[in-house]
Every structure is written in C-alpha cells, then in structure tokens.
Motif scaffolding. Sequence first.
Motif, PDB file in Angstrom:
ATOM      1  N   LEU A   1       3.786  10.081  -9.502  1.00  0.00           N
ATOM      2  CA  LEU A   1       3.030  10.424 -10.605  1.00  0.00           C
ATOM      3  C   LEU A   1       2.062  11.516 -11.091  1.00  0.00           C
ATOM      4  CD1 LEU A   1       1.436   7.204 -11.481  1.00  0.00           C
ATOM      5  CD2 LEU A   1       2.964   8.024 -13.096  1.00  0.00           C
ATOM      6  N   ALA A   2       1.888  12.538  -9.358  1.00  0.00           N
ATOM      7  CA  ALA A   2       0.717  13.713  -9.588  1.00  0.00           C
ATOM      8  C   ALA A   2       1.927  15.032  -9.652  1.00  0.00           C
ATOM      9  CB  ALA A   2      -0.088  13.154  -8.519  1.00  0.00           C
ATOM     10  N   ALA A   3       2.882  14.461  -8.707  1.00  0.00           N
ATOM     11  CA  ALA A   3       3.422  15.341  -9.139  1.00  0.00           C
ATOM     12  C   ALA A   3       4.288  15.840 -10.431  1.00  0.00           C
ATOM     13  CB  ALA A   3       5.380  15.226  -7.955  1.00  0.00           C
ATOM     14  N   LEU A   4       4.454  14.779 -11.269  1.00  0.00           N
ATOM     15  CA  LEU A   4       5.216  14.543 -13.091  1.00  0.00           C
ATOM     16  C   LEU A   4       3.899  15.359 -13.571  1.00  0.00           C
ATOM     17  CD1 LEU A   4       6.758  13.962 -14.755  1.00  0.00           C
ATOM     18  CD2 LEU A   4       6.612  11.344 -14.684  1.00  0.00           C
ATOM     19  N   GLY A   5       2.556  15.161 -13.070  1.00  0.00           N
ATOM     20  CA  GLY A   5       1.797  15.945 -14.038  1.00  0.00           C
ATOM     21  C   GLY A   5       1.713  17.464 -13.858  1.00  0.00           C
TER      22      GLY A   5
ATOM     23  N   ALA B   1       3.838  18.968 -12.739  1.00  0.00           N
ATOM     24  CA  ALA B   1       5.156  19.677 -12.841  1.00  0.00           C
ATOM     25  C   ALA B   1       4.722  19.923 -14.756  1.00  0.00           C
ATOM     26  CB  ALA B   1       6.560  19.067 -12.682  1.00  0.00           C
ATOM     27  N   GLY B   2       4.230  18.990 -15.280  1.00  0.00           N
ATOM     28  CA  GLY B   2       3.979  19.193 -16.671  1.00  0.00           C
ATOM     29  C   GLY B   2       2.798  20.030 -16.841  1.00  0.00           C
ATOM     30  N   HIS B   3       2.259  20.356 -15.879  1.00  0.00           N
ATOM     31  CA  HIS B   3       0.610  21.360 -16.247  1.00  0.00           C
ATOM     32  C   HIS B   3       1.557  22.637 -15.743  1.00  0.00           C
ATOM     33  CE1 HIS B   3      -2.754  23.360 -14.226  1.00  0.00           C
ATOM     34  NE2 HIS B   3      -3.091  22.554 -15.404  1.00  0.00           N
ATOM     35  N   PHE B   4       2.275  23.137 -14.987  1.00  0.00           N
ATOM     36  CA  PHE B   4       2.937  24.081 -14.945  1.00  0.00           C
ATOM     37  C   PHE B   4       3.647  24.181 -15.804  1.00  0.00           C
ATOM     38  CE2 PHE B   4       6.403  26.672 -13.096  1.00  0.00           C
ATOM     39  CZ  PHE B   4       5.487  27.801 -12.332  1.00  0.00           C
ATOM     40  N   LEU B   5       4.594  23.509 -16.415  1.00  0.00           N
ATOM     41  CA  LEU B   5       5.807  23.987 -17.548  1.00  0.00           C
ATOM     42  C   LEU B   5       4.583  24.293 -18.498  1.00  0.00           C
ATOM     43  CD1 LEU B   5       8.248  24.093 -18.520  1.00  0.00           C
ATOM     44  CD2 LEU B   5       8.085  20.934 -19.526  1.00  0.00           C
ATOM     45  N   LEU B   6       3.690  23.471 -19.055  1.00  0.00           N
ATOM     46  CA  LEU B   6       3.080  24.222 -20.070  1.00  0.00           C
ATOM     47  C   LEU B   6       2.011  25.128 -20.087  1.00  0.00           C
ATOM     48  CD1 LEU B   6       1.224  20.509 -20.979  1.00  0.00           C
ATOM     49  CD2 LEU B   6       2.889  21.679 -22.251  1.00  0.00           C
ATOM     50  N   ASP B   7       1.994  25.782 -18.914  1.00  0.00           N
ATOM     51  CA  ASP B   7       0.955  27.202 -18.617  1.00  0.00           C
ATOM     52  C   ASP B   7       2.291  27.946 -18.765  1.00  0.00           C
ATOM     53  OD1 ASP B   7      -1.316  26.347 -18.025  1.00  0.00           O
ATOM     54  OD2 ASP B   7      -1.268  26.391 -16.007  1.00  0.00           O
ATOM     55  N   GLN B   8       3.707  28.094 -18.075  1.00  0.00           N
ATOM     56  CA  GLN B   8       4.595  28.922 -18.080  1.00  0.00           C
ATOM     57  C   GLN B   8       5.605  28.710 -20.066  1.00  0.00           C
ATOM     58  OE1 GLN B   8       5.599  31.118 -15.976  1.00  0.00           O
ATOM     59  NE2 GLN B   8       4.334  29.718 -14.350  1.00  0.00           N
ATOM     60  N   LEU B   9       4.864  27.863 -20.983  1.00  0.00           N
ATOM     61  CA  LEU B   9       5.484  28.159 -22.220  1.00  0.00           C
ATOM     62  C   LEU B   9       4.416  28.496 -22.955  1.00  0.00           C
ATOM     63  CD1 LEU B   9       7.331  24.772 -23.023  1.00  0.00           C
ATOM     64  CD2 LEU B   9       8.320  27.190 -22.889  1.00  0.00           C
ATOM     65  N   ASN B  10       2.991  29.137 -22.647  1.00  0.00           N
ATOM     66  CA  ASN B  10       2.053  29.604 -23.236  1.00  0.00           C
ATOM     67  C   ASN B  10       1.683  28.635 -24.728  1.00  0.00           C
ATOM     68  OD1 ASN B  10       1.206  31.708 -21.735  1.00  0.00           O
ATOM     69  ND2 ASN B  10       2.997  32.797 -22.576  1.00  0.00           N
ATOM     70  N   ALA B  11       1.601  27.144 -23.640  1.00  0.00           N
ATOM     71  CA  ALA B  11       0.993  26.211 -24.536  1.00  0.00           C
ATOM     72  C   ALA B  11      -0.313  26.093 -25.231  1.00  0.00           C
ATOM     73  CB  ALA B  11       2.249  25.093 -24.714  1.00  0.00           C
TER      74      ALA B  11
ATOM     75  N   SER C   1       0.706  -1.664  -0.383  1.00  0.00           N
ATOM     76  CA  SER C   1       0.267   0.502   0.274  1.00  0.00           C
ATOM     77  C   SER C   1       0.961   1.580  -0.267  1.00  0.00           C
ATOM     78  CB  SER C   1      -0.990   0.174   1.351  1.00  0.00           C
ATOM     79  OG  SER C   1      -1.372  -1.124   1.338  1.00  0.00           O
ATOM     80  N   LEU C   2       1.757   1.267   0.601  1.00  0.00           N
ATOM     81  CA  LEU C   2       2.964   2.544   1.412  1.00  0.00           C
ATOM     82  C   LEU C   2       3.037   2.561  -0.738  1.00  0.00           C
ATOM     83  CD1 LEU C   2       4.045   4.625   2.302  1.00  0.00           C
ATOM     84  CD2 LEU C   2       5.502   2.786   3.352  1.00  0.00           C
ATOM     85  N   HIS C   3       3.549   1.377  -1.171  1.00  0.00           N
ATOM     86  CA  HIS C   3       4.596   1.841  -2.249  1.00  0.00           C
ATOM     87  C   HIS C   3       3.787   2.237  -3.457  1.00  0.00           C
ATOM     88  CE1 HIS C   3       7.324   0.157  -5.285  1.00  0.00           C
ATOM     89  NE2 HIS C   3       6.967  -0.260  -5.801  1.00  0.00           N
ATOM     90  N   VAL C   4       2.528   1.517  -3.406  1.00  0.00           N
ATOM     91  CA  VAL C   4       1.510   2.170  -4.457  1.00  0.00           C
ATOM     92  C   VAL C   4       0.803   3.909  -4.540  1.00  0.00           C
ATOM     93  CG1 VAL C   4      -0.911   1.893  -5.110  1.00  0.00           C
ATOM     94  CG2 VAL C   4       0.506   0.521  -4.982  1.00  0.00           C
ATOM     95  N   VAL C   5       0.892   3.972  -2.795  1.00  0.00           N
ATOM     96  CA  VAL C   5       0.306   5.395  -2.419  1.00  0.00           C
ATOM     97  C   VAL C   5       1.617   6.314  -3.190  1.00  0.00           C
ATOM     98  CG1 VAL C   5       0.881   6.735  -0.569  1.00  0.00           C
ATOM     99  CG2 VAL C   5      -1.021   5.044  -0.778  1.00  0.00           C
ATOM    100  N   LEU C   6       3.326   6.199  -2.527  1.00  0.00           N
ATOM    101  CA  LEU C   6       4.298   6.955  -3.666  1.00  0.00           C
ATOM    102  C   LEU C   6       3.961   6.602  -4.902  1.00  0.00           C
ATOM    103  CD1 LEU C   6       6.877   5.298  -0.598  1.00  0.00           C
ATOM    104  CD2 LEU C   6       5.975   7.617  -0.989  1.00  0.00           C
ATOM    105  N   ILE C   7       3.927   5.677  -5.679  1.00  0.00           N
ATOM    106  CA  ILE C   7       4.095   5.259  -6.976  1.00  0.00           C
ATOM    107  C   ILE C   7       2.657   6.742  -7.486  1.00  0.00           C
ATOM    108  CG2 ILE C   7       3.645   5.024  -8.819  1.00  0.00           C
ATOM    109  CD1 ILE C   7       5.152   2.640  -7.988  1.00  0.00           C
ATOM    110  N   LEU C   8       1.723   6.466  -6.561  1.00  0.00           N
ATOM    111  CA  LEU C   8       0.008   7.622  -6.957  1.00  0.00           C
ATOM    112  C   LEU C   8       1.183   9.196  -6.979  1.00  0.00           C
ATOM    113  CD1 LEU C   8      -2.909   5.891  -5.590  1.00  0.00           C
ATOM    114  CD2 LEU C   8      -1.390   6.199  -8.040  1.00  0.00           C
ATOM    115  N   ILE C   9       1.228   9.433  -6.007  1.00  0.00           N
ATOM    116  CA  ILE C   9       2.119  10.724  -5.496  1.00  0.00           C
ATOM    117  C   ILE C   9       3.843  11.534  -6.123  1.00  0.00           C
ATOM    118  CG2 ILE C   9       3.474  12.049  -3.493  1.00  0.00           C
ATOM    119  CD1 ILE C   9       1.988  10.550  -1.203  1.00  0.00           C
TER     120      ILE C   9
END
Length: 83
Positions: A20-24, A26-36, A10-18
């Motif tokens: 993935l959410a952080a990576l997502g 970060a990608g969302h923030f990057l696309l906002d900054q690039l005005n893409a 359970s801890l392993h799954v939670v850490l993976i989900l966290i």
Amino acid sequence: MLRQLATDRSLHVVLILIALAALGEAGHFLLDQLNADVAHHFFHVLFPLVAFGIFGALVARDVRRHGWPTFSWQLRPPEQRGN
C-alpha cells in the motif's frame, strides 16, 4: 503452532502495508510528474484517511475477536486507592 500462525499473519500484514505504501508513493510521484496540483493536494488528504480507515478496521476486528484490551498496571498504588 500458535506462534507460527501469529508470525505468518504479522508477515502478511506487513507485506500488505508495504504494498500500500509503494502504491501510494507511485501515485504521489505520478501526480507530481503530471503537474496535477489539485489532485496532488487531494492525494495528501485522501491517503491518510484511507490509512486511518484500514487501521480502524484492524482495531475493530481485533476488539471483536479478543474483546476490549485490559491493562495489568494501575495508575495509583493499591495503598492509595480508596478501597
């Protein structure tokens, strides 16, 4: 022993989900900054699809290992069933 194994998984799954959410995000923030704009909207379509795919894979693996879920409760009381 079995409880510890489940806690570790359970801890392993939670850490993976966290992660993935952080990576997502970060990608969302990057696309906002690039005005893409197109890529930004594509991200909003792609991210939930990836999440659904991961969830579906976890459910399929659980069903394969443990079988289909069963329920201990009934919708109607026994006296109302047509036995």
